[in-house]
Design a protein around this motif. Structure first.
Motif, PDB file in Angstrom:
ATOM      1  N   LEU A   1       0.855  -1.172   0.000  1.00  0.00           N
ATOM      2  CA  LEU A   1       0.000   0.000   0.000  1.00  0.00           C
ATOM      3  C   LEU A   1       0.899   1.233   0.000  1.00  0.00           C
ATOM      4  O   LEU A   1       1.684   1.451   0.928  1.00  0.00           O
ATOM      5  N   LEU A   2       0.790   2.042  -1.052  1.00  0.00           N
ATOM      6  CA  LEU A   2       1.662   3.209  -1.198  1.00  0.00           C
ATOM      7  C   LEU A   2       1.018   4.481  -0.672  1.00  0.00           C
ATOM      8  O   LEU A   2       1.707   5.396  -0.221  1.00  0.00           O
ATOM      9  N   GLY A   3      -0.301   4.570  -0.753  1.00  0.00           N
ATOM     10  CA  GLY A   3      -0.984   5.771  -0.302  1.00  0.00           C
ATOM     11  C   GLY A   3      -2.471   5.638  -0.561  1.00  0.00           C
ATOM     12  O   GLY A   3      -2.920   4.696  -1.214  1.00  0.00           O
ATOM     13  N   HIS A   4      -3.240   6.591  -0.056  1.00  0.00           N
ATOM     14  CA  HIS A   4      -4.683   6.532  -0.240  1.00  0.00           C
ATOM     15  C   HIS A   4      -5.274   7.919  -0.071  1.00  0.00           C
ATOM     16  O   HIS A   4      -4.639   8.858   0.432  1.00  0.00           O
ATOM     17  N   GLY A   5      -6.517   8.044  -0.514  1.00  0.00           N
ATOM     18  CA  GLY A   5      -7.290   9.264  -0.350  1.00  0.00           C
ATOM     19  C   GLY A   5      -8.744   8.889  -0.204  1.00  0.00           C
ATOM     20  O   GLY A   5      -9.073   7.728   0.054  1.00  0.00           O
ATOM     21  N   GLU A   6      -9.624   9.836  -0.405  1.00  0.00           N
ATOM     22  CA  GLU A   6     -11.046   9.549  -0.257  1.00  0.00           C
ATOM     23  C   GLU A   6     -11.522   8.642  -1.386  1.00  0.00           C
ATOM     24  O   GLU A   6     -11.478   9.006  -2.567  1.00  0.00           O
ATOM     25  N   ASN A   7     -11.941   7.446  -1.039  1.00  0.00           N
ATOM     26  CA  ASN A   7     -12.502   6.463  -1.979  1.00  0.00           C
ATOM     27  C   ASN A   7     -11.484   5.900  -2.973  1.00  0.00           C
ATOM     28  O   ASN A   7     -11.884   5.334  -3.996  1.00  0.00           O
ATOM     29  N   PHE A   8     -10.214   6.008  -2.685  1.00  0.00           N
ATOM     30  CA  PHE A   8      -9.218   5.388  -3.557  1.00  0.00           C
ATOM     31  C   PHE A   8      -7.971   5.020  -2.762  1.00  0.00           C
ATOM     32  O   PHE A   8      -7.729   5.534  -1.669  1.00  0.00           O
ATOM     33  N   SER A   9      -7.197   4.128  -3.325  1.00  0.00           N
ATOM     34  CA  SER A   9      -5.876   3.825  -2.766  1.00  0.00           C
ATOM     35  C   SER A   9      -4.935   3.482  -3.909  1.00  0.00           C
ATOM     36  O   SER A   9      -5.359   3.167  -5.030  1.00  0.00           O
ATOM     37  N   VAL A  10      -3.650   3.574  -3.613  1.00  0.00           N
ATOM     38  CA  VAL A  10      -2.602   3.291  -4.597  1.00  0.00           C
ATOM     39  C   VAL A  10      -1.727   2.193  -4.034  1.00  0.00           C
ATOM     40  O   VAL A  10      -1.304   2.259  -2.871  1.00  0.00           O
ATOM     41  N   ARG A  11      -1.478   1.174  -4.818  1.00  0.00           N
ATOM     42  CA  ARG A  11      -0.664   0.064  -4.349  1.00  0.00           C
ATOM     43  C   ARG A  11       0.280  -0.402  -5.440  1.00  0.00           C
ATOM     44  O   ARG A  11       0.084  -0.127  -6.626  1.00  0.00           O
ATOM     45  N   ALA A  12       1.293  -1.136  -5.028  1.00  0.00           N
ATOM     46  CA  ALA A  12       2.196  -1.823  -5.946  1.00  0.00           C
ATOM     47  C   ALA A  12       2.024  -3.316  -5.734  1.00  0.00           C
ATOM     48  O   ALA A  12       2.081  -3.790  -4.600  1.00  0.00           O
ATOM     49  N   ASN A  13       1.778  -4.041  -6.811  1.00  0.00           N
ATOM     50  CA  ASN A  13       1.672  -5.500  -6.750  1.00  0.00           C
ATOM     51  C   ASN A  13       2.957  -6.122  -7.266  1.00  0.00           C
ATOM     52  O   ASN A  13       3.432  -5.771  -8.360  1.00  0.00           O
ATOM     53  N   ILE A  14       3.504  -7.045  -6.493  1.00  0.00           N
ATOM     54  CA  ILE A  14       4.727  -7.740  -6.889  1.00  0.00           C
ATOM     55  C   ILE A  14       4.337  -9.118  -7.392  1.00  0.00           C
ATOM     56  O   ILE A  14       3.677  -9.888  -6.681  1.00  0.00           O
ATOM     57  N   TRP A  15       4.719  -9.436  -8.626  1.00  0.00           N
ATOM     58  CA  TRP A  15       4.366 -10.694  -9.273  1.00  0.00           C
ATOM     59  C   TRP A  15       5.616 -11.562  -9.378  1.00  0.00           C
ATOM     60  O   TRP A  15       6.582 -11.189 -10.037  1.00  0.00           O
ATOM     61  N   LEU A  16       5.582 -12.696  -8.680  1.00  0.00           N
ATOM     62  CA  LEU A  16       6.741 -13.576  -8.626  1.00  0.00           C
ATOM     63  C   LEU A  16       6.615 -14.697  -9.649  1.00  0.00           C
ATOM     64  O   LEU A  16       5.509 -15.208  -9.882  1.00  0.00           O
TER      65      LEU A  16
END
Length: 305
Positions: A77-92
Motif C-alpha cells: 500500500l503506497l498511499g490513499h485518499g477519499e474512496n481510492f488507494s494506490v498500491r504496488a503488486n509484486i508478481w513472482l
C-alpha cells in the motif's frame, strides 16, 4: 470491456504529487474522470525511485510496516485518499513459490473478478500475461455452481508502461506467471454503492461460478449474527428477524435467518415463511427446506457461506 489506454509520455511525478492530483481532480464516482487520469499514473510510473524510496522508509520503521494494508499477497500500500488507494503488486515467477502460495497470494491461473475498478500500469520487469472475459453481474445470483454467460475479450500482457482499466464486477481475468519478477502500480477505486459486493471466482471452461469471497463488511455482519444466535436472549430474535428481511446482502440475510431460528426454536415458523419468499436462493432455499423438514426444535437452517 477492460480497456487498454493510450497514455501520453509524461515527466515523472512523485507519489505525493500523484496523490494530490487524484484528490484534487479525479471524481472517483465518474468512470470518465478516472480514465482521464491515466496520464498521471504514467507520470507516477516514470518515477524510477518510487519503490526504492518506499521500501527504504518501511525498512527504517518496521513497527509501521504496511499498517492499514487490507490486501492479500505481496501488495504494498503506497498511499490513499477519499474512496481510492494506490498500491504496488509484486508478481513472482513460479520457481519462487509453491502451487498453494501461487493460488493464495496471486490467484495465478484462477479466473476472478474484483469488487473495485482499477487502473493498472506495468512498472518493473516483463509483466504477466492475462486472459480477460466479461459477464453481466445482474444475471448471476452468486450461488456456486450456477451457469454464467462469459464473453472472451482478449489475451494480453502488462509490460512496462502499458496502462489498463478493469471494471468492478464485470471484467474477469486470470493472470499467468511472469517470466521474471514484475511489479504493477494500481489506482484502486473503492465502491461506495455496494460495500457488500463479493469477489467471485469462475470456471471459464465450464462457464460456471465456483465461489465467492465475502467483503469485510459482509463477513463482520455474519459474525455478529452468529454471536447473537449463540448468545442472544428474547430481545435478540426481532433484531435478527429484521436483518433477515431487510439487509442488502443475501449472505447476511441468510445468516440472520439461521440464527433467528436458533434463538426462536419452535416459534420460528413465521420468520421462515417470510424468508421463503426472499428473492435470493441463499435465503429462500434454506427457509423452504426447513419448512419442508417439519416443525419444532429439530428444525435447522444452514446459511450459504
Amino acid at each position: 470491456m477492460a480497456y487498454t489506454l493510450p497514455a501520453a509520455r509524461q515527466s515523472p511525478i512523485t507519489l505525493a504529487d500523484y496523490l494530490d492530483h487524484i484528490n484534487a481532480t479525479v471524481d472517483t464516482a465518474d468512470t470518465d474522470s478516472v480514465l482521464a487520469s491515466a496520464d498521471a499514473l504514467s507520470a507516477l510510473n516514470g518515477d524510477a525511485d518510487l519503490l526504492v524510496d518506499h521500501l527504504n522508509q518501511e525498512l527504517a520503521d518496521l513497527a509501521s510496516w504496511q499498517n492499514g494494508n487490507p490486501y492479500m499477497g505481496p501488495s504494498l500500500l503506497l498511499g490513499h485518499g477519499e474512496n481510492f488507494s494506490v498500491r504496488a503488486n509484486i508478481w513472482l515467477p513460479p520457481a519462487r513459490m509453491s502451487l498453494h502460495e501461487e493460488q493464495t497470494l496471486h490467484s495465478y491461473e484462477v479466473p476472478h473478478d474484483h469488487t473495485f475498478s482499477f487502473l493498472t500500469v506495468g512498472h518493473f520487469g516483463p509483466g504477466y500475461e492475462t486472459t480477460i472475459w466479461e459477464y453481466d453481474p445482474h444475471t448471476v445470483t452468486g450461488v456456486p455452481g450456477e451457469h454464467v454467460e462469459l464473453r472472451l475479450l482478449e489475451h494480453t500482457d502488462l509490460p512496462r508502461g502499458k496502462v489498463m482499466y478493469y471494471r468492478a464486477g464485470r471484467d474477469i481475468h486470470t493472470q499467468h506467471h511472469p517470466p521474471a519478477l514484475s511489479v504493477s502500480l494500481n489506482l484502486l477505486i473503492h465502491r461506495q454503492d455496494d460495500p457488500h459486493a463479493q469477489q467471485r471466482f469462475f470456471d471459464t471452461d465450464g462457464g460456471r461460478l465456483t465461489g465467492n469471497t465475502p467483503s469485510p463488511a459482509t463477513r463482520s455482519h455474519q459474525i455478529l449474527c452468529d454471536l447473537a444466535g449463540h448468545l442472544g436472549d428474547q430481545r435478540t430474535a426481532p433484531l435478527l428477524e429484521h436483518l433477515a428481511t431487510t439487509h442488502p446482502s443475501p449472505a447476511v440475510r441468510a445468516s440472520a435467518l439461521e440464527n433467528s431460528v436458533r434463538v426462536l426454536g419452535p416459534d420460528a415458523e413465521p420468520v421462515l415463511l417470510q424468508a421463503a419468499d426472499d428473492p435470493h436462493p441463499a435465503v429462500h432455499g434454506p427457509a423452504r427446506n426447513a419448512l419442508d423438514s417439519g416443525t419444532g426444535n429439530d428444525r435447522q437452517v444452514k446459511a450459504t457461506r
